[in-house]
Design a protein around this motif. Structure first.
Motif, PDB file in Angstrom:
ATOM      1  N   SER A 214       0.794  -1.219   0.000  1.00 18.01           N
ATOM      2  CA  SER A 214       0.000   0.000   0.000  1.00 18.01           C
ATOM      3  C   SER A 214       0.829   1.272   0.000  1.00 18.01           C
ATOM      4  O   SER A 214       0.337   2.319  -0.411  1.00 18.01           O
ATOM      5  N   ALA A 215       2.081   1.212   0.439  1.00 17.93           N
ATOM      6  CA  ALA A 215       2.876   2.426   0.641  1.00 17.93           C
ATOM      7  C   ALA A 215       3.261   3.067  -0.686  1.00 17.93           C
ATOM      8  O   ALA A 215       3.538   2.385  -1.675  1.00 17.93           O
ATOM      9  N   GLN A 216       3.272   4.381  -0.673  1.00 15.02           N
ATOM     10  CA  GLN A 216       3.733   5.165  -1.816  1.00 15.02           C
ATOM     11  C   GLN A 216       5.187   5.541  -1.577  1.00 15.02           C
ATOM     12  O   GLN A 216       5.514   6.177  -0.575  1.00 15.02           O
ATOM     13  N   ARG A 217       6.085   5.156  -2.522  1.00  9.05           N
ATOM     14  CA  ARG A 217       7.511   5.351  -2.307  1.00  9.05           C
ATOM     15  C   ARG A 217       8.161   6.271  -3.351  1.00  9.05           C
ATOM     16  O   ARG A 217       9.338   6.569  -3.249  1.00  9.05           O
ATOM     17  N   GLU A 218       7.409   6.690  -4.370  1.00 12.30           N
ATOM     18  CA  GLU A 218       7.989   7.552  -5.394  1.00 12.30           C
ATOM     19  C   GLU A 218       8.213   8.942  -4.796  1.00 12.30           C
ATOM     20  O   GLU A 218       7.289   9.557  -4.267  1.00 12.30           O
ATOM     21  N   PRO A 219       9.451   9.479  -4.841  1.00  9.87           N
ATOM     22  CA  PRO A 219       9.753  10.711  -4.097  1.00  9.87           C
ATOM     23  C   PRO A 219       8.859  11.889  -4.439  1.00  9.87           C
ATOM     24  O   PRO A 219       8.429  12.623  -3.547  1.00  9.87           O
ATOM     25  N   ARG A 220       8.572  12.112  -5.720  1.00  8.04           N
ATOM     26  CA  ARG A 220       7.756  13.274  -6.069  1.00  8.04           C
ATOM     27  C   ARG A 220       6.346  13.172  -5.500  1.00  8.04           C
ATOM     28  O   ARG A 220       5.792  14.154  -5.002  1.00  8.04           O
ATOM     29  N   LEU A 221       5.771  11.983  -5.553  1.00 11.58           N
ATOM     30  CA  LEU A 221       4.434  11.804  -4.990  1.00 11.58           C
ATOM     31  C   LEU A 221       4.463  11.937  -3.467  1.00 11.58           C
ATOM     32  O   LEU A 221       3.528  12.473  -2.863  1.00 11.58           O
ATOM     33  N   VAL A 222       5.539  11.445  -2.849  1.00  8.80           N
ATOM     34  CA  VAL A 222       5.655  11.564  -1.394  1.00  8.80           C
ATOM     35  C   VAL A 222       5.732  13.032  -0.991  1.00  8.80           C
ATOM     36  O   VAL A 222       5.113  13.455  -0.007  1.00  8.80           O
ATOM     37  N   ILE A 223       6.466  13.836  -1.751  1.00 10.63           N
ATOM     38  CA  ILE A 223       6.567  15.259  -1.440  1.00 10.63           C
ATOM     39  C   ILE A 223       5.193  15.915  -1.522  1.00 10.63           C
ATOM     40  O   ILE A 223       4.815  16.745  -0.684  1.00 10.63           O
ATOM     41  N   ASN A 224       4.418  15.544  -2.540  1.00  5.10           N
ATOM     42  CA  ASN A 224       3.061  16.083  -2.653  1.00  5.10           C
ATOM     43  C   ASN A 224       2.217  15.697  -1.441  1.00  5.10           C
ATOM     44  O   ASN A 224       1.437  16.503  -0.926  1.00  5.10           O
ATOM     45  N   MET A 225       2.370  14.453  -0.983  1.00  5.74           N
ATOM     46  CA  MET A 225       1.607  14.008   0.185  1.00  5.74           C
ATOM     47  C   MET A 225       2.042  14.752   1.444  1.00  5.74           C
ATOM     48  O   MET A 225       1.213  15.074   2.303  1.00  5.74           O
ATOM     49  N   ILE A 226       3.339  15.036   1.568  1.00  2.00           N
ATOM     50  CA  ILE A 226       3.806  15.810   2.721  1.00  2.00           C
ATOM     51  C   ILE A 226       3.150  17.188   2.717  1.00  2.00           C
ATOM     52  O   ILE A 226       2.713  17.702   3.756  1.00  2.00           O
ATOM     53  N   ASN A 227       3.072  17.793   1.517  1.00  2.00           N
ATOM     54  CA  ASN A 227       2.483  19.126   1.428  1.00  2.00           C
ATOM     55  C   ASN A 227       0.974  19.123   1.651  1.00  2.00           C
ATOM     56  O   ASN A 227       0.397  20.139   2.028  1.00  2.00           O
ATOM     57  N   GLN A 228       0.315  17.982   1.420  1.00  2.00           N
ATOM     58  CA  GLN A 228      -1.138  17.893   1.555  1.00  2.00           C
ATOM     59  C   GLN A 228      -1.577  17.410   2.934  1.00  2.00           C
ATOM     60  O   GLN A 228      -2.775  17.315   3.196  1.00  2.00           O
ATOM     61  N   THR A 229      -0.629  17.073   3.803  1.00  2.00           N
ATOM     62  CA  THR A 229      -0.961  16.583   5.144  1.00  2.00           C
ATOM     63  C   THR A 229      -0.457  17.567   6.186  1.00  2.00           C
ATOM     64  O   THR A 229       0.275  18.512   5.870  1.00  2.00           O
ATOM     65  N   ARG A 230      -0.819  17.335   7.415  1.00  2.00           N
ATOM     66  CA  ARG A 230      -0.391  18.202   8.516  1.00  2.00           C
ATOM     67  C   ARG A 230       0.221  17.350   9.631  1.00  2.00           C
ATOM     68  O   ARG A 230      -0.074  16.155   9.762  1.00  2.00           O
ATOM     69  N   ASN A 231       1.063  17.976  10.397  1.00  2.00           N
ATOM     70  CA  ASN A 231       1.738  17.291  11.497  1.00  2.00           C
ATOM     71  C   ASN A 231       0.749  17.005  12.625  1.00  2.00           C
ATOM     72  O   ASN A 231       0.064  17.908  13.110  1.00  2.00           O
ATOM     73  N   VAL A 232       0.651  15.728  13.047  1.00  2.70           N
ATOM     74  CA  VAL A 232      -0.249  15.339  14.139  1.00  2.70           C
ATOM     75  C   VAL A 232       0.521  14.626  15.243  1.00  2.70           C
ATOM     76  O   VAL A 232      -0.086  13.934  16.075  1.00  2.70           O
ATOM     77  N   THR A 233       1.861  14.765  15.266  1.00  2.00           N
ATOM     78  CA  THR A 233       2.675  14.063  16.264  1.00  2.00           C
ATOM     79  C   THR A 233       2.290  14.509  17.671  1.00  2.00           C
ATOM     80  O   THR A 233       2.313  15.695  17.975  1.00  2.00           O
TER      81      THR A 233
END
Length: 563
Positions: A214-233
């Protein structure tokens, strides 16, 4: 027998010993938070120290010395190894929240203690730490995706003090620093490598046993996901144990639909220790073997005692680094590495940089009106606004040329009205969606704040309960001390009274004895005087009783006359 085989046999014997006590090994209860059970914790817990970690991990990797971090461990886990991704899974537990369950025996240590660093030269390396957590990772989330990466070491951790009750607000932004990696490794660390440290899956896939499907490992897509999510730590301390409250178990879902007891999923729960115990070990360990600060040559030269704990000869893993082992640490100086001066201009031509400000601005600008201006087919401004007027002009001209084509004009007018209606409907849907997103974000923020308040309240209640217990214990100790002092005083008074009575009795006995002796002496003196009187001859001229007899009264008269 080799060194590795010896440790392997020791671990197998230890595992067999604790297998029968598995269910009782974790000192917790299942009513919402861990609680210490003193008897069980002392019976089943293991020694948390560098030596215990070294013995457990020695046969599964190499202990080396990094000029950036100090003592580190390199696992023999293959080139595809990624912490908190390969050979393991997340499990929701009632005591600790989402907890990482590793398929490897050594995972009970390295995924719950310490920090992982993605070193460009030697790959993933583990820095020992001594405070237990369900999993040391950074969390990001959205309505569609869930992501995490191994938590990098911060300055407090490197100094030997872990701030364990926190929400990692410093991970809200992720500019070119890459959570410290660019500061440590300079141009050798870019956005592409930073993206590979992340694991992103669908929001409903947390219950999978293998995230590689299920994991997305392609760097460009991962960067997009980082930008579309928020920190919940969000980690907090409940009853002296760390609890992961970054993601609600009900939101991401588990295999059984409900959190499980920690003792049912942890492989070796005897490794779970409370925060205070871990902090005490942490301070001692860092004093014995100080850590580096991440930059080249920031770690102090190891002492002889530290050098003796290293692996004698490390296995080659294909990296470009030169980790120091017991064999070569005294033969060469600390290895040099590129200074952490930041990326050179134009050196990062791979994936785009992470720019949270720009990404957030672009997302804010994607309103329905902007989207429609960018799409002329949907109407709005520009040529789309001119389309009904052009149709009207053509219809008028056609009506002048052919009056019988009025039906075509009506159809054109109807089509224009339909397009306007679609435009208004699209705008309304966009506005409704925007309001719904804002409301959802507001609700989630309220939920996070409420959860944080509950955590703080739990912590305050725990602190108050601990203070009350300490006060009660102090009062009981004082009461026992007062009772003991009173009892000692009573015994002392009783002893004094007994000694006084004995003294009075002795004085009375002595007085009686003295009186008896005095009377005896008087009797003896009287008897001696009587004997002396009877034995002494009478004086001359004195008439003895025998001589006086027969004289009668004259004799007595003559005696009186002499007298």
């Amino acid at each position: 027998m080799s060194h590795k085989n010896f440790h392997l046999r020791a671990r197998l014997l230890a595992s067999a010993f604790v297998l029968g006590a598995f269910a009782a090994a974790v000192p917790v209860t299942f009513d919402g938070g861990p609680r210490s059970s003193t008897a069980q914790a002392q019976r089943f817990s293991v020694d948390i120290s560098f030596d215990s970690f070294r013995d457990e991990l020695a046969s599964h990797g190499d202990w080396v010395y990094s000029d950036r971090w100090g003592m580190v461990w390199l696992p023999d886990a293959g080139p595809d190894f990624h912490p908190y991704y390969t050979r393991g899974r997340w499990e929701p537990t009632r005591e600790y929240g989402w907890t990482w369950i590793s398929d490897d025996d050594w995972g009970d240590i390295v995924f719950h203690y310490g920090r992982w660093v993605d070193d460009p030269y030697d790959g993933w390396m583990w820095i020992p730490g001594y405070v237990w957590s369900p999993g040391w990772v950074v969390w990001r989330s959205s309505d569609r995706y869930m992501g995490w990466m191994p938590l990098p070491p911060d300055d407090d951790f490197l100094r030997g003090y872990e701030d364990v009750s926190f929400r990692y607000s410093r991970f809200d932004t992720y500019d070119d620093d890459y959570y410290g990696y660019a500061r440590w490794y300079g141009r050798d660390y870019n956005a592409d490598r930073f993206a590979r440290t992340w694991i992103f899956i669908g929001i409903g896939d947390m219950g999978l046993r293998d995230y590689r499907r299920s994991a997305q490992r392609e760097p460009r897509l991962v960067i997009n996901m980082i930008n579309q999510t928020r920190n919940v730590t969000n980690y907090t301390v409940v009853n002296n144990y760390i609890v992961n409250r970054s993601v609600a178990p009900q939101r991401a879902g588990g295999r059984d639909g409900a959190p499980r007891a920690a003792a049912e999923v942890l492989r070796r729960p005897q490794w779970v220790r409370n925060v205070e115990a871990g902090r005490a070990v942490e301070r001692r360990a860092v004093q014995e073997a100080p850590r580096g600060r991440g930059q080249a040559n920031s770690a102090p030269r190891p002492t002889e005692a530290v050098a003796q704990r290293l692996t004698e000869r490390a296995a080659r893993r294909g990296g470009s680094g030169r980790p120091l082992t017991r064999e070569n640490i005294n033969k060469a100086s600390l290895p040099a590495a590129p200074a952490a001066t930041g990326p050179a201009p134009g050196s990062d031509r791979g994936p785009p940089r992470l720019d949270p400000g720009r990404a957030n601005q672009e997302r804010a600008n994607q309103t329905p009106a902007n989207q429609e201006r960018a799409n002329p087919v949907r109407g709005g401004g520009g040529r789309a606004d001119q389309q009904p007027a052009e149709q009207q002009r053509q219809a008028d001209e056609q009506r002048r040329v052919d009056p019988d084509r009025k039906a075509n004009e009506d159809r054109v007018r109807a089509e224009a009205e339909r397009l306007k209606g679609q435009e208004r409907a699209a705008q309304q849907r966009g506005e409704q969606q925007r309001q719904a997103d804002q409301q959802r974000q507001a609700n989630e923020e309220k939920a996070r704040q409420a959860e944080q308040r509950r955590g703080e309240q739990d912590q305050r209640r725990a602190d108050q309960q601990r203070q009350a217990d300490q006060q009660r214990q102090a009062n009981e100790d004082r009461a026992r001390q007062n009772e003991q002092r009173q009892a000692d005083q009573d015994r002392a008074n009783e002893q004094r009274r007994a000694e006084q009575q004995r003294g009075e009795q002795q004085r009375a006995d002595q007085a009686r004895q003295a009186e008896v002796e005095r009377k005896a002496n008087e009797d003896r003196a009287r008897e001696e005087r009587g004997r002396a009187t009877r034995a002494a001859p009478p004086p001359q001229g004195e008439v003895t009783p025998d001589r006086g007899k027969g004289r009668g009264e004259d004799g007595n008269k003559g005696r009186r006359g002499r007298d």
